[in-house]
Design an enzyme around this catalytic site. Sequence first.
Site, PDB file in Angstrom:
ATOM      1  N   ARG A 179       0.823  -1.150   0.023  1.00  0.00           N
ATOM      2  CA  ARG A 179       0.031   0.035   0.030  1.00  0.00           C
ATOM      3  C   ARG A 179       0.634   1.361  -0.061  1.00  0.00           C
ATOM      4  O   ARG A 179       1.924   1.170   0.549  1.00  0.00           O
ATOM      5  CB  ARG A 179      -0.851  -0.011   1.295  1.00  0.00           C
ATOM      6  CG  ARG A 179      -2.031  -0.841   0.962  1.00  0.00           C
ATOM      7  CD  ARG A 179      -3.088  -0.233  -0.225  1.00  0.00           C
ATOM      8  NE  ARG A 179      -4.233  -1.160  -0.172  1.00  0.00           N
ATOM      9  CZ  ARG A 179      -4.312  -2.329  -1.303  1.00  0.00           C
ATOM     10  NH1 ARG A 179      -3.112  -2.773  -1.874  1.00  0.00           N
ATOM     11  NH2 ARG A 179      -5.720  -2.941  -1.173  1.00  0.00           N
TER      12      ARG A 179
ATOM     13  N   GLU B 297      -3.931   7.962  -5.623  1.00  0.00           N
ATOM     14  CA  GLU B 297      -3.894   7.145  -6.967  1.00  0.00           C
ATOM     15  C   GLU B 297      -5.004   7.664  -7.831  1.00  0.00           C
ATOM     16  O   GLU B 297      -6.082   7.741  -7.158  1.00  0.00           O
ATOM     17  CB  GLU B 297      -3.922   5.520  -6.709  1.00  0.00           C
ATOM     18  CG  GLU B 297      -2.779   5.199  -6.246  1.00  0.00           C
ATOM     19  CD  GLU B 297      -2.900   3.748  -5.810  1.00  0.00           C
ATOM     20  OE1 GLU B 297      -3.915   2.917  -6.172  1.00  0.00           O
ATOM     21  OE2 GLU B 297      -1.784   2.980  -5.423  1.00  0.00           O
TER      22      GLU B 297
ATOM     23  N   HIS C  41      -0.445   0.449 -10.090  1.00  0.00           N
ATOM     24  CA  HIS C  41      -1.272  -0.649  -9.173  1.00  0.00           C
ATOM     25  C   HIS C  41      -2.005  -1.797  -9.880  1.00  0.00           C
ATOM     26  O   HIS C  41      -2.906  -1.961  -9.964  1.00  0.00           O
ATOM     27  CB  HIS C  41      -2.225   0.244  -8.475  1.00  0.00           C
ATOM     28  CG  HIS C  41      -2.618  -0.230  -7.225  1.00  0.00           C
ATOM     29  ND1 HIS C  41      -3.120   0.244  -6.170  1.00  0.00           N
ATOM     30  CD2 HIS C  41      -2.755  -1.648  -6.822  1.00  0.00           C
ATOM     31  CE1 HIS C  41      -3.473  -0.522  -5.012  1.00  0.00           C
ATOM     32  NE2 HIS C  41      -3.070  -1.860  -5.348  1.00  0.00           N
TER      33      HIS C  41
END
Length: 312
Positions: free
Chosen positions: A225, A254, A273
Amino acid sequence: MKVVYTARLPQGAIGRVHERFPEVELVPASPTDPGFEQALKEAEVVAGWAPVEALLKCPNLRWLQFGSAGVESVVGRLPETVKLTNASGVFDLVMAEHAFALMLALVRGVDQMVRAQANCLWDPGVRRGELFGKTLTIVGLGNVGRAVAERAKCFGMRVMGVRRSTTEPVPGVDVLLSISELDLALPKTDHLLLVLPGGPHTRHVLDARRLALLPKGALVYNIGRGNAIDELALAGAIRSEHIAGAGLDVFETEPLPSTSPLWGLPNVIISPHVGGRTSLYPERFFDVFFDNLVRFHAGEPLKNEVDRYWGY
């Protein structure tokens, strides 16, 4: 019992559920469907992802099988009466491969080669390092961290692992340390990989002070994370050439804002991601969900039940 399934179903999933549980109504749904919120309100079980605001309006909800390993978006908001399980174990193989994709790309200069190729430039002066004989420190030894450790041995790496509990050995880990001993591991680290969950307990685990503890030329990776790294401190450490580079799949914000200094650093590989994405996700997630559905139906403890304090 009505089950709303928001993740993509593998072939044969509905038949498998109905064969075992004829009384279960399995309803595939998407947040973009007009009747999505109404379907949720009638569900006792939700499998996959759903906006927490919609989940809070579900009076019948008894169990949420979340679609990812990280549950920070819902863990602090769902009532305690709702069982919460994550998808831990679904992503370990693909994320371990993604970690090594980042490591090998940086060590062997693949990012430099791609840029040179785009400019029709023959440049043999790229990085020419090796993983063999180097020390990899993995912070976070869940399923993904353990999968990375086992594969690191195939490359001839020495592995140090850092986790909350050190009571049991971990395959592939040569030295096992507690999180309180992280500072002792950093000066001996060539490659630092963070595989931590989100939440207040892990925010900026890697800050300016700890970056300074790493030896000059170390490489940093994050596939857990984004809150685990102080990104401004990392960018500064790379600019100063204390840190040789970074492979990052997750970020504090993000998508990563265009104003982030990380974009402009040539020895940083940014992946959006996607470390856990794989075409095999539907099958792997359904296997986890179906196993837990059997347990839920029988009133047995569920696998991957989330600790509400730690958030995983």
